[in-house]
Design a protein around this motif. Sequence first.
Motif, PDB file in Angstrom:
ATOM      1  N   VAL A   5     -51.137  21.488 -76.654  1.00  0.00           N
ATOM      2  CA  VAL A   5     -51.062  22.728 -75.876  1.00  0.00           C
ATOM      3  C   VAL A   5     -52.438  23.374 -75.908  1.00  0.00           C
ATOM      4  O   VAL A   5     -53.012  23.606 -76.981  1.00  0.00           O
ATOM      5  CB  VAL A   5     -50.017  23.707 -76.444  1.00  0.00           C
ATOM      6  N   LEU A   6     -52.980  23.640 -74.727  1.00  0.00           N
ATOM      7  CA  LEU A   6     -54.297  24.251 -74.610  1.00  0.00           C
ATOM      8  C   LEU A   6     -54.140  25.717 -74.246  1.00  0.00           C
ATOM      9  O   LEU A   6     -53.214  26.100 -73.527  1.00  0.00           O
ATOM     10  CB  LEU A   6     -55.122  23.538 -73.537  1.00  0.00           C
ATOM     11  N   LEU A   7     -55.058  26.540 -74.730  1.00  0.00           N
ATOM     12  CA  LEU A   7     -55.046  27.972 -74.423  1.00  0.00           C
ATOM     13  C   LEU A   7     -56.454  28.425 -74.088  1.00  0.00           C
ATOM     14  O   LEU A   7     -57.393  28.166 -74.843  1.00  0.00           O
ATOM     15  CB  LEU A   7     -54.509  28.767 -75.622  1.00  0.00           C
ATOM     16  N   SER A   8     -56.601  29.068 -72.938  1.00  0.00           N
ATOM     17  CA  SER A   8     -57.913  29.578 -72.532  1.00  0.00           C
ATOM     18  C   SER A   8     -57.744  30.975 -71.969  1.00  0.00           C
ATOM     19  O   SER A   8     -56.659  31.375 -71.534  1.00  0.00           O
ATOM     20  CB  SER A   8     -58.556  28.659 -71.492  1.00  0.00           C
ATOM     21  N   TYR A   9     -58.856  31.717 -71.977  1.00  0.00           N
ATOM     22  CA  TYR A   9     -58.851  33.093 -71.473  1.00  0.00           C
ATOM     23  C   TYR A   9     -59.956  33.280 -70.449  1.00  0.00           C
ATOM     24  O   TYR A   9     -61.059  32.739 -70.595  1.00  0.00           O
ATOM     25  CB  TYR A   9     -59.065  34.092 -72.613  1.00  0.00           C
ATOM     26  N   GLU A  10     -59.644  34.032 -69.412  1.00  0.00           N
ATOM     27  CA  GLU A  10     -60.645  34.433 -68.426  1.00  0.00           C
ATOM     28  C   GLU A  10     -60.325  35.862 -68.010  1.00  0.00           C
ATOM     29  O   GLU A  10     -59.303  36.112 -67.381  1.00  0.00           O
ATOM     30  CB  GLU A  10     -60.639  33.514 -67.211  1.00  0.00           C
TER      31      GLU A  10
END
Length: 257
Positions: A5-10
């Motif tokens: 599971v990948l998590l990124s923020y923008e």
Amino acid sequence: MSETVLLSYEKNIATITLNRPEQLNAMDHNLLTQLREKVKEVHESDAQIVVLTGAGKAFSAGGDIKTMLQSADQEGFTEIMNMIKQMMLTYYTLPKITISAVNGAAAGLGFSLALASDYIIASPNSKLAMNFIGIGLIPDGGGHFFLEQRLGPVRAKQVIWEGKMMTASEALEAGLVDAVTAEDFTDSIRQYTGKLQAAPLKALIETKSIYAEYYKPKLADFLDKETKGQSKMRMTRDHQEGIQAFLEKRKPNFKGN
């Protein structure tokens, strides 16, 4: 442990990506564990919008059959179901606006997860199914609750019993997705998040929180009932036949027992 599971923020957007593309993002113990932790992390973040999607050609094909077979003992089954319950309750009550970006198959537990979002945006090639019935099981992950919310109990039962694989347009017509994109999927999701960013998000989230607080006990009750029901169904001959037929890639011969 691989990163499933990948998590990124923008800016104020968090993107959670299920990351077992070669397995169509089927949910094994590892993925469920990481998803639960990522959802908790997002809960504590400053993000106001959450996009949930899958890597590769699918959103999620549902629960991993190998995990299901490995958790055949009651202790392993209970652990998995408790993990699903914790994850679904946390995700459903996130004080964020959530979007399921369904970029392919969303089946079984994968469909339950998609339904937990505030918005479901599907690509034109998506296939969606609450297809537990095909292996002699009932929906879990709150599937009963979410279908009732969107369809009412009578139609929800029928969708569960039929276990039909729906196209994106069929799901849209039934009210099970909120939009089907006709353009580039990634760009379309950006357009939806852009509209939300231009809205008074605190007001949107406050309305969501009122509903979530009211319905959380009902969802928790459904999840508990699903665990009890699923435990019973796992003991049936029809379930064993459904699993065997799945592994042998043939139509199951159910006997109603």
